[in-house]
Design a protein around this motif. Sequence first.
Motif, short mmCIF file in Angstrom:
data_model
loop_
_atom_site.label_atom_id
_atom_site.label_comp_id
_atom_site.label_asym_id
_atom_site.label_seq_id
_atom_site.Cartn_x
_atom_site.Cartn_y
_atom_site.Cartn_z
N UNK A 178 6.92 12.15 44.14
CA UNK A 178 7.04 10.76 44.97
C UNK A 178 6.91 10.07 43.82
N UNK A 179 7.31 8.95 43.97
CA UNK A 179 6.07 7.31 43.64
C UNK A 179 5.65 7.48 41.64
N UNK A 180 5.91 8.61 40.92
CA UNK A 180 5.88 8.31 39.66
C UNK A 180 6.43 6.82 38.65
N UNK A 181 8.02 7.23 39.66
CA UNK A 181 8.61 6.16 38.45
C UNK A 181 8.65 4.71 39.52
N UNK A 182 8.16 4.72 40.49
CA UNK A 182 8.36 3.29 40.87
C UNK A 182 6.27 2.69 40.76
N UNK A 183 5.87 3.60 40.28
CA UNK A 183 4.78 2.92 39.95
C UNK A 183 4.87 3.07 38.47
N UNK A 185 7.27 1.19 37.39
CA UNK A 185 8.26 0.39 37.54
C UNK A 185 7.24 -0.93 37.85
N UNK A 186 6.24 -0.77 38.01
CA UNK A 186 4.85 -2.25 38.74
C UNK A 186 4.35 -2.13 37.51
N UNK A 187 4.55 -1.61 36.45
CA UNK A 187 3.64 -1.76 35.48
C UNK A 187 4.67 -2.80 34.42
N UNK A 188 6.33 -2.25 34.87
CA UNK A 188 6.59 -3.16 33.85
C UNK A 188 7.74 -4.69 34.20
N UNK A 189 6.81 -4.39 35.68
CA UNK A 189 7.71 -5.88 36.22
C UNK A 189 6.52 -6.81 35.58
N UNK A 190 4.83 -6.62 35.47
CA UNK A 190 3.39 -6.90 34.71
C UNK A 190 4.14 -7.48 32.85
N UNK A 191 4.96 -6.94 32.69
CA UNK A 191 5.81 -6.51 31.59
C UNK A 191 6.28 -8.12 31.61
N UNK A 192 7.39 -8.51 33.31
CA UNK A 192 7.68 -9.81 32.95
C UNK A 192 9.14 -9.19 33.18
N UNK A 193 9.35 -7.89 32.64
CA UNK A 193 10.89 -7.59 32.74
C UNK A 193 11.51 -7.29 34.60
N UNK A 194 13.20 -7.82 33.84
CA UNK A 194 13.83 -8.10 35.13
C UNK A 194 14.77 -6.78 35.20
N UNK A 195 15.46 -6.50 36.31
CA UNK A 195 15.76 -5.63 36.96
C UNK A 195 17.54 -6.42 36.66
N UNK A 196 18.86 -5.42 36.45
CA UNK A 196 20.06 -5.81 36.31
C UNK A 196 21.29 -5.07 36.68
N UNK A 233 -1.66 3.56 45.73
CA UNK A 233 -2.06 2.30 45.71
C UNK A 233 -3.70 2.15 45.53
N UNK A 234 -3.82 3.38 45.14
CA UNK A 234 -5.42 3.18 44.38
C UNK A 234 -5.23 2.63 42.73
N UNK A 235 -3.86 3.18 41.94
CA UNK A 235 -3.80 2.31 40.57
C UNK A 235 -3.56 0.93 41.33
N UNK A 236 -2.58 0.62 42.68
CA UNK A 236 -2.08 -0.91 42.42
C UNK A 236 -2.22 -1.64 43.89
N UNK A 237 -3.47 -1.63 44.13
CA UNK A 237 -3.70 -1.97 45.68
C UNK A 237 -3.19 -3.41 46.42
N UNK A 238 -2.14 -3.36 46.53
CA UNK A 238 -1.66 -4.91 47.29
C UNK A 238 -0.77 -4.07 48.11
N UNK A 239 -0.77 -5.42 48.29
CA UNK A 239 -0.16 -5.29 50.20
C UNK A 239 1.54 -4.52 49.55
N UNK A 240 2.34 -5.45 48.70
CA UNK A 240 3.24 -4.96 47.99
C UNK A 240 3.90 -3.08 48.31
#
Length: 308
Positions: A178-183, A185-196, A233-240
């Motif tokens: 679990x979670x390696x792909x969604x994690x 994804x958080x870094x890709x979102x920070x680069x400004x990538x959009x989901x199509x 969560x340790x890598x990205x400690x956000x409410x999301x």
Amino acid sequence: MFISIVIPTYNRKPILEKCLYALEKQRFTDSKVNTYEIVLVDDGSTDGTLEWLNKNTNDFPHVHCFVQNHLGPASARNLGIEKAKGDIIIFIDSDLVVTKSFLQSHADALVKGEEKLGNDRLFTYGSVINTCNFNNPTAEAYKVTDFSAAFFATGNVAIARKWLEKAGLFDISFKQYGWEDLELGVRLKKLGLKLIKCPEAVGYHWHPAFNLKQIPSLINQEIERGKMGVLFYQKHPTFEVRLMIQMTLFHKVLWGILSLGGTLNENTLSPILQWFINRGKPQIALEIARIFLNWYNVKAVYKAYQDI
């Protein structure tokens, strides 16, 4: 456009056969796709996957196979990216059977998405339809339960390799489920990538029909997912992220109430689960089982968090 389809696999030979044969039957309506390859990474399978592939190499001219010890899907996908030759990477799982227009649909969506956004900071996400029909997986109709709100999931996604490299690839610390792909994804979102969204790129995700023998492995999977969720969560400690991994008071209360504090579990619910299975409704049985499976997950999340 040179597409590399990266597929990690581990002990899934029967459905992998269907997966690879479907990918070899791709049809193209224009020249957007110059060529493609299938980069298969065997993650230490012990079910004869490599032997079968070696005997049938003539059937798979697009397949390039690489082997590693059993290190998990994050490591396997990274190896696949390293060995891939394409400028576009498509990730699918080895239990996904795609339609003949699968690659063309992703290619079309990437081109149209870039035209719409005015840049190439995007990736496309296809449809994933779950099925337990092994003989004819593509006959399954789309169901409400097939909907996914994930931003970046490797079950059926196409992305330029440069963005994967810029984001830092998959984190191999995620060695359990679990979670390696969604994690990532958080870094890709920070680069400004959009989901199509690309619903035309359909993949049918096969899994065996639910039965009671699967419960111990499903429970273990939820416990692993809870542990990896805390790493996320340790890598990205956000409410999301807390919402995603179910580490909130709401989730704790919700699944605590629904499971009656764990009273509704694999033992107490097994008769009703078997009743539905006997009547040809294993999917309903699985949805009921999620009551205690989610409770195991929430407990694992909080235990892992307390341990650190």
